[in-house]
Design an enzyme around this catalytic site. Structure first.
Site, PDB file in Angstrom:
ATOM      1  N   PHE A  58      -7.664   4.624   4.698  1.00  0.00           N
ATOM      2  CA  PHE A  58      -7.019   3.574   5.482  1.00  0.00           C
ATOM      3  C   PHE A  58      -8.005   2.549   6.014  1.00  0.00           C
ATOM      4  CE2 PHE A  58      -3.860   6.964   5.623  1.00  0.00           C
ATOM      5  CZ  PHE A  58      -2.688   6.253   5.353  1.00  0.00           C
ATOM      6  N   CYS A  84      -6.407   0.517   8.985  1.00  0.00           N
ATOM      7  CA  CYS A  84      -4.974   0.178   8.952  1.00  0.00           C
ATOM      8  C   CYS A  84      -4.254   0.637  10.207  1.00  0.00           C
ATOM      9  CB  CYS A  84      -4.338   0.823   7.723  1.00  0.00           C
ATOM     10  SG  CYS A  84      -2.563   0.568   7.634  1.00  0.00           S
ATOM     11  N   THR A 107       0.830  -1.215   0.000  1.00  0.00           N
ATOM     12  CA  THR A 107       0.000   0.000   0.000  1.00  0.00           C
ATOM     13  C   THR A 107       0.860   1.259   0.000  1.00  0.00           C
ATOM     14  OG1 THR A 107      -0.157  -0.222   2.395  1.00  0.00           O
ATOM     15  CG2 THR A 107      -1.994  -1.069   1.097  1.00  0.00           C
TER      16      THR A 107
END
Length: 917
Positions: free
Chosen positions: A273, A280, A149
């Site tokens: 996120f 995350c 990512t």
């Protein structure tokens, strides 16, 4: 983090100015960073040519996992080989993680990292510890999520920075405030932080998350009823474009994240996120790493696209990254390298074509260009190739490549054009750099190219560069040159070039130092050798739409499978590198008494676009390397006149270089070959001829399809230009149109997608009304627009009014009439057409329909409609402009002069024009 980032900086210094695969390099960076920070393990990816096997296996697992989710269970069972590879890759990743854990258990340390916490940590209530199997699973998750990512975010951030030079300059200035990037200054890099947040808004790396309803029979906004346990996927990219939250949602504006803008966002408006407890946990890690890397790169390098026309193409493997994104990194002057890294300054290389023993005789000269279609680059290379004959050793580069490093110890020559009033793709950063008003004590000269039909933007960028360089301390060598593509384009350049070198020689006290023939050929016997094509498309279909007649040329529909990895948007162009018509090639071979199989070997003492040093057929050179039908310039007329052995012919030809040039040469578009045919006593050699003709240029055609129809293929809708020459001498063959017309299904062609102006695309909001104006083959991009809106309508999207005003000569010329009729019946398009050769009510042209419907068009525009025009600059666009001025004058009760001023101020996002000369 600084340890691994310094390895990337060192690598880019060592490979300065070479192509950098952005995603590859950032994958190495983020993968090594998470491994070192999380597990104190070094993969040493920057010391390998190939990516580490773990990354390869991971990519394969993600890709196959995505495919498996889209197949039926029976399909996955039957695909034995794919299943085995899938399991083998998983086994490899597990094995590597197990080995790292075993090594740590055998050789424990007191590093406060994730691995030690997982090995030694205990649950406070139960005292239980994680099993090695569980640790392995956590490590795989960290290695995959922790690098994939972040590398995507960094790659996309640099794409947006290069597409937005002002943001690049602003971020670089922020990084330059600090001698070194250290942990204590990271919170002060607020603009770089805003760049990352805005990048994630536009392109969230994970495209959706799912939520589940806890209640029954809830009504969502828009009237959607959901029930208990229903799963809903939230498309983050669309969430981040909610017009109720974001002004100009498609634009890259880091400033919106500053001064409380980010902190004051509504809850749940920005969620790149993920969501809730499943969001995350590595967000602070990723942001800190990315801020460090961006700041270091900006301090050390100026960057540029390898392909200035590159437009974002997404590659998805669970997460997203830009496909085919490549850059060049050029080290900046006087930059301190952190962490004791020593970079040896790269010495300037002597151009290979100039013997080293002679290089000291030459004065350095820098030639810079900004070019979209290739004309300005061709002019720049001409300057470079002739420089040694005047005593100069020339280097050539794009304008963007010298941002912050313009050489002030030598003359700098700039050749550039404007693109719809904006800098060319490879000059955007340079123009943004000039706007910061740097002090530049440089001797310079500017030659600008353009077309006078674009009145409001004609020569805009060349003028700006010329005037700004003077304001910031530069000294002009000669007056700015002006090349008008509608006039003696090449002649104007040659006259300016000759004057430039004359002044430069005088300034430097130089004489010509190379007196021998610059380019020579020898007849040899060898097999033919064709150049390698990099981007290749394949013809799928090529059919006739309209036969040629006295009313106009033939029109064809061509479907082309795009080169691998390329994507497009409705309204973009397909750039095609054509070959010359065989009829003209054979005519030239005959004129110079060469057979169709004659092979030649070209040697050149200066830079040339022609293949040198090996045998190649004369036919191949004429067929695929040079422009054969370009109108001869005044200077070339004078050259040919001097070579005439017949005095009468010489006198006649000399007269054509004077006042009669525009009428007798330019208006009739006489080429060098035409003159040679008319004046047979002209003793021009084949090598002299090759020196006179410019390199073959790419042609751009509007794509006439939508990716919603087929994202891997495009269609073109073209006029095939074949008609008696204006000179009355034989036939005129349109180079690219005849090349395309003669392609057969299965044929390969050199082509590449080029992004059109950002405004010449359909609005993101499908409800916005669209009004299009076209004539003839100008319908091409609008067929793609209509095709897209029809597809959206069929899929249940709410589509606003879509209206096409279309003009052609007769009903037979109405392109795609059957398709448009079908789209009309489903309500995707409303068509208003007019035939110039079959008018029964006095209306012959598009502007006649527009004037009749002016109240309706004005109402739609006031309701937010987008207007588009595609067609001839002098005919359709010019006539529509006059019509719009009359409409404004009538509505505002003002004179046409004031109305013209009002029209000129209309936002380009509301009225977009794509016209051709």
């Amino acid at each position: 983090m600084m340890d691994i980032a310094s390895q990337l900086i060192l690598r880019w210094h060592r490979f300065a100015a070479e192509e950098i695969d952005v995603c590859d390099n950032f994958t190495r960076l983020t993968f090594d960073t998470i491994a070192l920070c999380g597990f104190d393990y070094r993969f040493n990816s920057f010391y390998r040519n190939e990516m580490h096997q773990f990354v390869v296996a991971m990519g394969s697992v993600l890709t196959e996992g995505n495919r498996r989710s889209q197949r039926l269970p029976l399909q996955n069972t039957l695909m034995v080989r794919a299943a085995k590879q899938y399991q083998d890759n998983i086994a490899y990743m597990h094995k590597l993680c197990d080995e790292i854990v075993q090594y740590r258990r055998m050789y424990p340390n007191d590093t406060n990292d994730l691995l030690n916490r997982m090995i030694n940590g205990k649950d406070q209530e139960t005292g239980l510890q994680l099993s090695d199997e569980n640790i392995r699973y956590q490590m795989v998750t960290f290695l995959i999520a922790g690098h994939e990512t972040t590398s995507g975010m960094l790659s996309l951030a640099f794409y947006y920075l290069l597409k937005n030079p002002h943001a690049f300059q602003k971020a670089q200035a922020e990084a330059d405030q600090f001698d070194e990037i250290t942990v204590d200054i990271l919170p002060r890099l607020k603009y770089i932080d805003a760049i990352l947040k805005e990048t994630l808004r536009l392109q969230p790396i994970v495209s959706f998350f799912s939520v589940q309803s806890k209640a029954d029979k809830e009504i969502l906004p828009g009237g959607y009823e959901i029930h208990k346990d229903d799963r809903i996927s939230v498309l983050v990219r669309q969430l981040h474009r909610d017009t109720k939250v974001w002004d100009r949602p498609e634009d890259f504006l880091p400033e919106r994240m500053l001064n409380g803008g980010f902190e004051n966002l509504p809850p749940n408006a920005w969620k790149p996120f993920g969501n809730g407890q499943r969001s995350c946990l590595g967000r602070p890690f990723a942001m800190q790493e990315s801020v460090i890397v961006i700041a270091l790169i900006l301090k050390h390098f100026n960057l540029e696209f390898v392909d200035p026309s590159y437009d974002l193409r997404i590659k998805q493997m669970g997460t997203i990254k830009p496909a085919g994104f490549k850059i060049r990194a050029r080290p900046r002057q006087q930059v301190k390298i952190p962490l004791g890294i020593s970079i040896k300054k790269q010495e300037e290389m002597t151009p290979a074509q100039i013997p080293a023993v002679e290089a000291n005789q030459f004065q350095p000269l820098s030639i810079l260009f900004g070019s979209n279609s290739g004309s300005c680059e061709s002019f720049a290379r001409t300057l470079a190739s002739e420089a040694p004959t005047h005593g100069f050793n020339a280097t050539i580069a794009t304008l963007d490549s010298v941002v912050g490093a313009i050489p002030c110890d030598r003359p700098v020559i700039i050749v550039t054009s404007s693109y719809e009033g904006q800098p060319c793709s490879n000059a955007k950063q340079f123009v943004a750099y000039l706007q910061s008003k740097p002090e530049l004590k440089v001797n310079y000269a500017v030659f600008g190219a353009g077309h006078h039909d674009w009145v409001n933007t004609y020569q805009k960028i060349p003028i700006y560069i010329d005037e700004t360089l003077e304001k910031v301390g530069g000294t002009r060598i000669v007056d700015r040159g002006i090349g008008d593509a509608a006039g003696d384009f090449f002649g104007a350049f040659e006259a300016w070039k000759d004057n430039l070198f004359q002044v430069l020689r005088k300034m430097n006290g130089l004489q010509g130092v190379i007196s021998q023939e610059k380019l020579s050929i020898e007849i040899v016997n060898s097999t033919r050798s064709l150049g390698q094509i990099t981007d290749v498309g394949i013809v799928i279909e090529n059919r006739l739409l309209v036969e040629a007649s006295e009313l106009g040329p033939a029109k064809r529909h061509i479907e082309i499978e795009l080169p691998k990895g390329q994507t497009y948007r409705a309204g973009d162009y397909l750039a095609v590198l054509p070959t010359n018509p065989p009829e003209i090639v054979r005519q030239i071979l005959k004129r110079f008494k060469l057979s169709i199989d004659t092979n030649i070997k070209i040697t050149s003492s200066t830079e040339t676009f022609l293949p040198t040093g090996y045998p190649v057929s004369a036919y191949t050179i004429l067929w695929g390397y040079v422009e054969l039908s370009q109108p001869i310039s005044r200077k070339q007329v004078e050259t040919l006149a001097a070579l005439c052995k017949d005095e009468n012919e010489q006198t006649q030809l000399q007269s054509l270089g004077g006042d009669a040039y525009e009428k007798e040469i330019l208006d009739k578009r006489l080429s060098i070959l035409d003159i040679l045919e008319q004046y047979p006593s002209c003793d021009l050699s084949f090598s002299q001829y090759l020196r006179m003709v410019p390199s073959l240029r790419v042609r751009q055609y509007s794509i006439s399809s939508s990716p919603l129809w087929n994202f891997e293929s495009v269609t073109l809708s073209i006029d095939v230009l074949t008609a008696p020459a204006l000179s009355g001498l034989g036939q005129h063959w349109g180079v690219a149109s005849n090349y395309l017309a003669n392609l057969k299904p299965g044929d390969r062609l050199s082509c590449s997608v080029r992004a059109s102006d950002s405004n010449f695309h359909l609005p993101t909001d499908t409800k916005v009304p669209v009004v299009m104006f076209a004539a003839g083959s100008g319908i091409a991009p609008f067929r793609g627009f209509i095709q897209e809106r029809a597809a959206q309508m069929v899929c249940g999207r709410q589509v606003g009014p879509t209206i096409l005003y279309y003009g052609c000569r007769s009903e037979k010329d109405f392109l795609y009439a059957d398709e448009i009729d079908k789209w009309s019946k489903i309500g995707a398009i409303q068509v208003k057409h007019v035939f110039s050769r079959g008018s029964k009510d006095g209306k012959k042209y598009v502007q006649d329909l527009v004037w009749e419907d002016r109240k309706d068009i004005r109402k739609l525009f006031s309701e937010g409609a987008r207007l588009y025009t595609c067609g001839s600059a002098t005919k359709l666009a010019g006539s529509l402009k006059t019509c719009f001025i009359k409409i404004i004058a009538e509505h505002r009760q003002c004179d046409e002069s004031e109305a013209a001023t009002i029209l000129a101020t209309v936002d380009a996002t509301r009225y977009s024009v794509d016209v051709f000369a």
